[in-house]
Design a protein around this motif. Structure first.
Motif, PDB file in Angstrom:
ATOM      1  N   VAL A 102       0.840  -1.198   0.000  1.00  0.00           N
ATOM      2  CA  VAL A 102       0.000   0.000   0.000  1.00  0.00           C
ATOM      3  C   VAL A 102       0.872   1.245   0.000  1.00  0.00           C
ATOM      4  O   VAL A 102       0.629   2.201  -0.743  1.00  0.00           O
ATOM      5  N   PHE A 103       1.910   1.251   0.837  1.00  0.00           N
ATOM      6  CA  PHE A 103       2.834   2.383   0.868  1.00  0.00           C
ATOM      7  C   PHE A 103       3.503   2.574  -0.481  1.00  0.00           C
ATOM      8  O   PHE A 103       3.621   3.693  -0.977  1.00  0.00           O
ATOM      9  N   GLU A 104       3.936   1.481  -1.090  1.00  0.00           N
ATOM     10  CA  GLU A 104       4.597   1.548  -2.391  1.00  0.00           C
ATOM     11  C   GLU A 104       3.633   2.018  -3.474  1.00  0.00           C
ATOM     12  O   GLU A 104       4.022   2.740  -4.390  1.00  0.00           O
ATOM     13  N   SER A 105       2.376   1.631  -3.398  1.00  0.00           N
ATOM     14  CA  SER A 105       1.409   2.056  -4.420  1.00  0.00           C
ATOM     15  C   SER A 105       1.173   3.556  -4.357  1.00  0.00           C
ATOM     16  O   SER A 105       1.006   4.198  -5.399  1.00  0.00           O
ATOM     17  N   HIS A 106       1.170   4.137  -3.159  1.00  0.00           N
ATOM     18  CA  HIS A 106       1.020   5.588  -3.052  1.00  0.00           C
ATOM     19  C   HIS A 106       2.227   6.301  -3.667  1.00  0.00           C
ATOM     20  O   HIS A 106       2.078   7.322  -4.350  1.00  0.00           O
ATOM     21  N   TYR A 107       3.422   5.774  -3.440  1.00  0.00           N
ATOM     22  CA  TYR A 107       4.625   6.361  -4.029  1.00  0.00           C
ATOM     23  C   TYR A 107       4.581   6.260  -5.553  1.00  0.00           C
ATOM     24  O   TYR A 107       4.921   7.201  -6.258  1.00  0.00           O
ATOM     25  N   THR A 108       4.157   5.108  -6.063  1.00  0.00           N
ATOM     26  CA  THR A 108       4.080   4.920  -7.514  1.00  0.00           C
ATOM     27  C   THR A 108       3.056   5.869  -8.129  1.00  0.00           C
ATOM     28  O   THR A 108       3.317   6.486  -9.171  1.00  0.00           O
ATOM     29  N   LEU A 109       1.902   6.005  -7.490  1.00  0.00           N
ATOM     30  CA  LEU A 109       0.876   6.934  -7.999  1.00  0.00           C
ATOM     31  C   LEU A 109       1.401   8.368  -7.984  1.00  0.00           C
ATOM     32  O   LEU A 109       1.216   9.107  -8.952  1.00  0.00           O
ATOM     33  N   PHE A 110       2.051   8.760  -6.907  1.00  0.00           N
ATOM     34  CA  PHE A 110       2.601  10.116  -6.822  1.00  0.00           C
ATOM     35  C   PHE A 110       3.632  10.363  -7.912  1.00  0.00           C
ATOM     36  O   PHE A 110       3.620  11.405  -8.571  1.00  0.00           O
TER      37      PHE A 110
END
Length: 119
Positions: A101-109
């Motif tokens: 979940v943390f990585e997905s937020h970074y990827t989206l950003f």
């Protein structure tokens, strides 16, 4: 030599002996499950929204699952190694899901920052 074998035989439990738990324990757990289910229902009844709603629902769900696993599946009376073998893999999965979940937020950003239209 005969003294050591009689000591080893005396330390083993008799065959066919089972452990019985008092009915009061099961009734108390059923009561707590009813209370936790009522609290989970009241979260929707009072119309709570957002993170508060979902965190309360997850807390009540985990409490009910813990009671069921500990008492009705007899995990509270198992050896520690068996409890770790059963409980650690789901906990590791929760940690990995949190990392994803943390990585997905970074990827989206990063996608919004570098591939935004008009930049």
């Amino acid at each position: 030599m005969s003294g050591t074998t009689s000591t080893a035989v005396a330390q083993t439990a008799p065959q066919g002996e089972t452990q019985h738990h008092p009915i009061r324990l099961y009734l108390v757990v059923w009561g707590w499950l009813f209370i936790l289910s009522t609290c989970s229902y009241l979260v929707d009844y009072f119309g709570l929204v957002g993170y508060l709603r979902w965190s309360l629902i997850l807390i009540f769900m985990m409490a009910k699952a813990g009671l069921i696993v500990a008492v009705f599946m007899h995990m509270a009376w198992e050896r520690l190694a068996l409890a770790y073998a059963i409980l650690l893999p789901p906990l590791a999965l929760l940690v990995f899901v949190g990392i994803m979940v943390f990585e997905s937020h970074y990827t989206l950003f990063s996608r919004l920052a570098f591939f935004a239209p008009g930049s």
